[in-house]
Enzyme design. Structure first.
Site, PDB file in Angstrom:
ATOM      1  N   ASN A 243     -10.161  -0.301   0.495  1.00 35.25           N
ATOM      2  CA  ASN A 243      -8.699  -0.192   0.462  1.00 35.25           C
ATOM      3  C   ASN A 243      -8.201  -0.728  -0.882  1.00 35.25           C
ATOM      4  O   ASN A 243      -8.247  -1.932  -1.124  1.00 35.25           O
ATOM      5  CB  ASN A 243      -8.126  -0.994   1.639  1.00 35.25           C
ATOM      6  CG  ASN A 243      -6.612  -0.970   1.699  1.00 35.25           C
ATOM      7  OD1 ASN A 243      -5.942  -0.520   0.774  1.00 35.25           O
ATOM      8  ND2 ASN A 243      -6.075  -1.469   2.798  1.00 35.25           N
TER       9      ASN A 243
ATOM     10  N   HIS B 233      -3.372   7.004   3.193  1.00 38.57           N
ATOM     11  CA  HIS B 233      -3.777   5.706   2.642  1.00 38.57           C
ATOM     12  C   HIS B 233      -5.201   5.419   3.106  1.00 38.57           C
ATOM     13  O   HIS B 233      -5.529   5.564   4.280  1.00 38.57           O
ATOM     14  CB  HIS B 233      -2.816   4.629   3.137  1.00 38.57           C
ATOM     15  CG  HIS B 233      -3.232   3.248   2.743  1.00 38.57           C
ATOM     16  ND1 HIS B 233      -3.712   2.949   1.490  1.00 38.57           N
ATOM     17  CD2 HIS B 233      -3.241   2.084   3.451  1.00 38.57           C
ATOM     18  CE1 HIS B 233      -4.003   1.654   1.440  1.00 38.57           C
ATOM     19  NE2 HIS B 233      -3.734   1.116   2.610  1.00 38.57           N
TER      20      HIS B 233
ATOM     21  N   CYS C 171       0.816  -1.228   0.000  1.00 38.01           N
ATOM     22  CA  CYS C 171       0.000   0.000   0.000  1.00 38.01           C
ATOM     23  C   CYS C 171       0.844   1.270   0.000  1.00 38.01           C
ATOM     24  O   CYS C 171       0.324   2.350  -0.283  1.00 38.01           O
ATOM     25  CB  CYS C 171      -0.928   0.022   1.206  1.00 38.01           C
ATOM     26  SG  CYS C 171      -1.946  -1.438   1.319  1.00 38.01           S
TER      27      CYS C 171
HETATM   28  N1  ACO Z   1     -18.268  -8.914   9.984  1.00 37.29           N
HETATM   29  C1  ACO Z   1     -18.677  -9.263  11.203  1.00 37.29           C
HETATM   30  N2  ACO Z   1     -17.835  -9.628  12.184  1.00 37.29           N
HETATM   31  C2  ACO Z   1     -16.530  -9.631  11.905  1.00 37.29           C
HETATM   32  C3  ACO Z   1     -16.045  -9.296  10.643  1.00 37.29           C
HETATM   33  C4  ACO Z   1     -16.968  -8.917   9.659  1.00 37.29           C
HETATM   34  N3  ACO Z   1     -16.602  -8.560   8.411  1.00 37.29           N
HETATM   35  N4  ACO Z   1     -14.698  -9.390  10.654  1.00 37.29           N
HETATM   36  C5  ACO Z   1     -14.351  -9.781  11.891  1.00 37.29           C
HETATM   37  N5  ACO Z   1     -15.448  -9.938  12.635  1.00 37.29           N
HETATM   38  C6  ACO Z   1     -15.559 -10.347  14.024  1.00 37.29           C
HETATM   39  C7  ACO Z   1     -14.384 -11.208  14.454  1.00 37.29           C
HETATM   40  O1  ACO Z   1     -14.608 -12.551  14.089  1.00 37.29           O
HETATM   41  C8  ACO Z   1     -14.414 -11.012  15.954  1.00 37.29           C
HETATM   42  O2  ACO Z   1     -15.426 -11.825  16.491  1.00 37.29           O
HETATM   43  P1  ACO Z   1     -15.200 -12.545  17.901  1.00 37.29           P
HETATM   44  O3  ACO Z   1     -15.034 -11.428  18.893  1.00 37.29           O
HETATM   45  O4  ACO Z   1     -16.458 -13.329  18.057  1.00 37.29           O
HETATM   46  O5  ACO Z   1     -13.968 -13.374  17.742  1.00 37.29           O
HETATM   47  C9  ACO Z   1     -14.886  -9.558  16.098  1.00 37.29           C
HETATM   48  O6  ACO Z   1     -15.508  -9.196  14.847  1.00 37.29           O
HETATM   49  C10 ACO Z   1     -13.770  -8.591  16.388  1.00 37.29           C
HETATM   50  O7  ACO Z   1     -12.716  -8.867  15.479  1.00 37.29           O
HETATM   51  P2  ACO Z   1     -11.427  -7.997  15.449  1.00 37.29           P
HETATM   52  O8  ACO Z   1     -10.537  -8.458  14.345  1.00 37.29           O
HETATM   53  O9  ACO Z   1     -10.849  -7.895  16.804  1.00 37.29           O
HETATM   54  O10 ACO Z   1     -12.091  -6.582  15.057  1.00 37.29           O
HETATM   55  P3  ACO Z   1     -11.421  -5.172  14.979  1.00 37.29           P
HETATM   56  O11 ACO Z   1     -12.178  -4.201  15.756  1.00 37.29           O
HETATM   57  O12 ACO Z   1      -9.929  -5.224  15.181  1.00 37.29           O
HETATM   58  O13 ACO Z   1     -11.662  -4.785  13.456  1.00 37.29           O
HETATM   59  C11 ACO Z   1     -10.482  -4.742  11.379  1.00 37.29           C
HETATM   60  C12 ACO Z   1     -11.123  -5.612  12.439  1.00 37.29           C
HETATM   61  C13 ACO Z   1     -11.524  -3.847  10.759  1.00 37.29           C
HETATM   62  C14 ACO Z   1      -9.861  -5.653  10.332  1.00 37.29           C
HETATM   63  C15 ACO Z   1      -9.384  -3.875  12.060  1.00 37.29           C
HETATM   64  O14 ACO Z   1      -8.543  -4.659  12.848  1.00 37.29           O
HETATM   65  C16 ACO Z   1      -8.567  -3.147  11.047  1.00 37.29           C
HETATM   66  O15 ACO Z   1      -9.060  -2.308  10.350  1.00 37.29           O
HETATM   67  N6  ACO Z   1      -7.264  -3.435  10.983  1.00 37.29           N
HETATM   68  C17 ACO Z   1      -6.409  -2.795  10.030  1.00 37.29           C
HETATM   69  C18 ACO Z   1      -6.585  -3.510   8.759  1.00 37.29           C
HETATM   70  C19 ACO Z   1      -6.056  -2.717   7.623  1.00 37.29           C
HETATM   71  O16 ACO Z   1      -6.405  -1.584   7.437  1.00 37.29           O
HETATM   72  N7  ACO Z   1      -5.210  -3.357   6.857  1.00 37.29           N
HETATM   73  C20 ACO Z   1      -4.626  -2.816   5.753  1.00 37.29           C
HETATM   74  C21 ACO Z   1      -3.656  -1.712   6.149  1.00 37.29           C
HETATM   75  S1  ACO Z   1      -2.156  -1.880   5.403  1.00 37.29           S
HETATM   76  C22 ACO Z   1      -2.589  -2.197   3.868  1.00 37.29           C
HETATM   77  O17 ACO Z   1      -3.457  -1.555   3.375  1.00 37.29           O
HETATM   78  C23 ACO Z   1      -1.925  -3.270   3.181  1.00 37.29           C
END
Ligand code: ACO
Length: 342
Positions: free
Chosen positions: A299, A269, A129
């Site tokens: 993204n 980004h 990215c």
């Molecule tokens: N729909 C519903 N529930 C979901 C989903 C979904 N799409 N995805 C995950 N969950 C659930 C998980 O299973 C988990 O359930 P559990 O508590 O029963 O186990 C719960 O939601 C919480 O999951 P987390 O992963 O802890 O959720 P979080 O608040 O961290 O959000 C997210 C997840 C959105 C992926 C966040 O961590 C994030 O944005 N991280 C950065 C990701 C990113 O931007 N990556 C790219 C950046 S670098 C690049 O671009 C290459």
């Protein structure tokens, strides 16, 4: 910001060199829109979860027959038209992507062929990215030194082909698209003031595609094990993205003797609205300063920041003379920031 240049800004290392500007941009997204509501039909998720956790409402998805180079070519044609640039004028063609058409030849060579950019040196840049900001800085060095005159720098991705459409934690986040910029030294002083680039390979396992390369070539076992699709430790990536982007933004401003108040627009980004909010708090910049379009595109990795620049410029959100701060973060990890006088 006024169009008058601030006499107090530093241009590290630039005093005796040409200043390199983005003179034109263009972008392209495939027609097909995939909304959160449509995703609900085949993934265990909801529009409400995706929107509140990420700020994303929809993303564009390429057709099966479209490869990354097809998206890149469409964006490049618009940038060339906007900049009134003929294909033969391009002497450097860089495609930042982590979804190349093939292992080789480079996607840049495929773009060159279709555009007829017969005088261009062609290379792909892999910084996930962060790729577009790495790439404009690479082009800047060549143009500044007089080795090249006109660069076409593209960020293009078909992320949809790297996703596990059964993994709700990742497949909802990404989209396909491309953006392109023409860089030249036009003799005036507007342009890229400085860039800060960084990386930390120790954290590579937090976001990767393990299979399909020389480490783990594709086999029936690799496919069955889903090692050929994107893997991400979302929470960890989130934390590092915030610290990496905030640090790069602050260091870039420091090097130029600028403050956040001097900056008219921050183009980050476009990964997650909550990441952008956290950066806004860390660098003490109001959210209104950030240009955000991830709600419509998700993204798009290396394409995200140049797609946002192109849209911000077309909408008049960035104006001649404005200080514009680009800041990105990606797999690797890699990060980068760049301060531009637009
Ligand atoms: N729909 C519903 N529930 C979901 C989903 C979904 N799409 N995805 C995950 N969950 C659930 C998980 O299973 C988990 O359930 P559990 O508590 O029963 O186990 C719960 O939601 C919480 O999951 P987390 O992963 O802890 O959720 P979080 O608040 O961290 O959000 C997210 C997840 C959105 C992926 C966040 O961590 C994030 O944005 N991280 C950065 C990701 C990113 O931007 N990556 C790219 C950046 S670098 C690049 O671009 C290459």
């Amino acid at each position: 910001m006024s169009a008058e240049r601030s006499p107090t800004l530093h241009r590290p290392g630039l005093d005796s060199l040409r200043t390199v500007s983005i003179i034109a941009t263009g972008s392209y997204v495939p027609d097909r829109v995939l909304t959160n509501t449509e995703l609900e039909k085949f993934v265990d998720t909801t529009d409400e979860w995706i929107y509140t956790r990420t700020g994303i409402r929809q993303r564009h998805i390429a057709e099966d027959h479209q490869a990354t180079s097809d998206l890149a070519i469409a964006a490049a044609r618009k940038a060339m038209e906007n900049g009134n640039i003929r294909p033969e004028e391009i002497d450097y063609l860089i495609v930042a992507t982590c979804t190349p058409d093939m292992h080789f030849p480079s996607t840049a060579c495929m773009v060159q062929k279709e555009l007829g950019a017969t005088n261009a040196a062609c290379v792909d840049l892999s910084a996930a990215c962060s790729g577009f900001v790495y790439a404009i800085d690479m082009a800047r060095q060549y143009i500044q030194s007089g080795t090249m005159n006109t660069a076409l720098v593209i960020g293009a991705e078909k992320m949809s082909c790297l996703l596990d459409w059964e993994d709700r934690a990742t497949c909802v986040l990404f989209g396909d698209g491309a953006g392109a910029a023409i860089l030249q030294a036009r003799g005036d002083q507007y342009g890229i003031l400085t860039s800060v680039l960084g990386g930390d390979g120790k954290l590579g396992d937090l976001l990767n595609v393990p299979g399909g390369g020389s480490r783990l070539p594709i086999t029936p076992e690799v496919l069955a094990d889903k090692q050929h699709v994107l893997k991400m430790a979302g929470r960890e990536v989130f934390k590092h993205a915030v610290t990496g982007m905030a640090g790069a933004a602050q260091e870039t401003l420091r090097r130029c003797g600028a403050t956040i108040d001097d900056v008219a627009c921050i183009i980050p980004h476009q990964a997650n609205a909550r990441i952008i909010q956290a950066i806004s708090q860390r660098i003490d910049a109001p959210m209104e300063k950030f240009y955000v379009n991830l709600d419509r595109f998700g993204n798009t990795s290396a394409a995200s920041v140049i797609m946002a620049i192109d849209e911000a410029a077309r909408k008049g959100r960035i104006q001649r003379g404005d200080l514009v701060l680009l800041v990105v973060f990606g797999a690797g990890f890699t990060w980068a920031a760049s301060l531009l006088e637009w």
